[in-house]
Design a protein around this motif. Sequence first.
Motif, PDB file in Angstrom:
ATOM      1  N   TYR A   1      29.062  17.926  -1.156  1.00  0.00           N
ATOM      2  CA  TYR A   1      28.639  16.703  -1.833  1.00  0.00           C
ATOM      3  C   TYR A   1      29.008  16.779  -3.315  1.00  0.00           C
ATOM      4  CZ  TYR A   1      25.763  15.578   2.248  1.00  0.00           C
ATOM      5  OH  TYR A   1      25.331  15.273   3.505  1.00  0.00           O
TER       6      TYR A   1
ATOM      7  N   ARG B   1      27.030   8.935   1.651  1.00  0.00           N
ATOM      8  CA  ARG B   1      27.912  10.086   1.407  1.00  0.00           C
ATOM      9  C   ARG B   1      28.062  10.906   2.686  1.00  0.00           C
ATOM     10  NH1 ARG B   1      26.196  13.480  -3.666  1.00  0.00           N
ATOM     11  NH2 ARG B   1      24.274  13.702  -2.465  1.00  0.00           N
TER      12      ARG B   1
ATOM     13  N   THR C   1      33.013  14.802  -1.147  1.00  0.00           N
ATOM     14  CA  THR C   1      32.753  13.366  -1.265  1.00  0.00           C
ATOM     15  C   THR C   1      33.260  12.786  -2.574  1.00  0.00           C
ATOM     16  OG1 THR C   1      30.573  13.696  -2.270  1.00  0.00           O
ATOM     17  CG2 THR C   1      30.674  13.580   0.140  1.00  0.00           C
TER      18      THR C   1
ATOM     19  N   ASP D   1      22.593  10.406   2.798  1.00  0.00           N
ATOM     20  CA  ASP D   1      23.534  11.499   2.957  1.00  0.00           C
ATOM     21  C   ASP D   1      23.618  11.883   4.425  1.00  0.00           C
ATOM     22  OD1 ASP D   1      24.044  11.569   0.282  1.00  0.00           O
ATOM     23  OD2 ASP D   1      22.703  13.259  -0.147  1.00  0.00           O
TER      24      ASP D   1
END
Length: 414
Positions: free
Chosen positions: A400, A343, A324, A413
């Motif tokens: 992430y 994300r 990300t 997320d």
Amino acid sequence: MKFSLRSLLVLGLCVSLSACAFKKEDAEDKQRQELADVVTQQLEEKKEKIAFEGTLTDENVKIRFDENETPGSYNLVIEWPEAVGMMEVELNGRLIGSLKEHSFKAATPHSADIHIELRAYASHQDGGGFLSSKSFDKQAPKDFILDGIHSLSNSILIDVERTYFKAGSKVITNGNQFELKTKKLIVEPSSILGMNEYDRAHVVTFPFDRKSSDPNELSPGKISINADKAYGDLMISMIGVNGADAPAATTRPAWDEFKKLPPQAANGKNGADGTIRYLRCLSKMDDVPCIEEQLCDSQPQNGGKGENGKDGIPGYNGTTGGNTGDLVISITDDSEFNANVYRKPGKGSKGTPGIPAQAPGAGGAPGKNPNNLCSNAIAGEPGKIGTDGEKGQDGADGAYGQITTNIKLDKRDN
């Protein structure tokens, strides 16, 4: 209200040293304070007139740029000493006017280069003669105004006074680093009710459906936003690219030769047949005819072994999904600001199937045993089975990135 210089100095000294005793009621105290303020102001003006000797300097000419409400525009403000009777103001070679006031204000585009010429004249009471002139070169503060969709092809650093995100505007970083430094960040609200959040004022790394195998896109540059004051709602989507589709096994160089092969490898040769020979009958006994005798002359041969099947061609591994990227947000005053952060790491792509091996050849047939006078031959062994091409491994999903911030975020997320 007029005062002589002597009386002003005396009264100013009295005020500054608190030597004057005012034992009045509250109303009189207020009147005294107002009088003191007037005296202080007139003292400053008098001191300025005394200090001004007819020469314009960087110290006695004040130039600044004040904000106005129009994006991309500022108010140029010029102030000069009260002792100047008249001032000619010229901007970029154009005479604006001869001003008896002691300040000037005009709207100017952001980031504009402005050449200022000032020519000071005495008042009519002092003869109206020319005193001095001075030039200044100034640049208006810069604004960054985002309207529509901007797709970056390189990393960018924006260092400006004000930043405006128009309703529905969008920055697509394409994995490039996006760094914004601004004193004021203003995000306009959407005028369309129910607008999809992805279509609101937005900073996004990649479109949701993007696929890539580019290392720079799989590990995108960070998004950094630094502001003194921010207003409105900004959407920030940290989207990792999905891994690019792996190529088919038929794109490997080995396929060029493999595709020319027959589906099955060659069979083994058939064994040669056995042969017999005859013993001739040379005479008769007691009128009984003799019988020819048959003998095995050559044994039948076993069948040959079939050719081995060619190994298949392996598929390609899938591509890893993209990360990300990192996000940094630092805002001194976020009391009227909200950041929505979404994300979604990229998905790894699937490995492609391998190509099966070529079928092995069958064993050759045994030679025939004539009249069963010879030993029996056996069929040849089939060829070995080749190894099928393995399916490529699936690519791993992306990860992430880090978030560093001094404000509260609305974060989701996937």
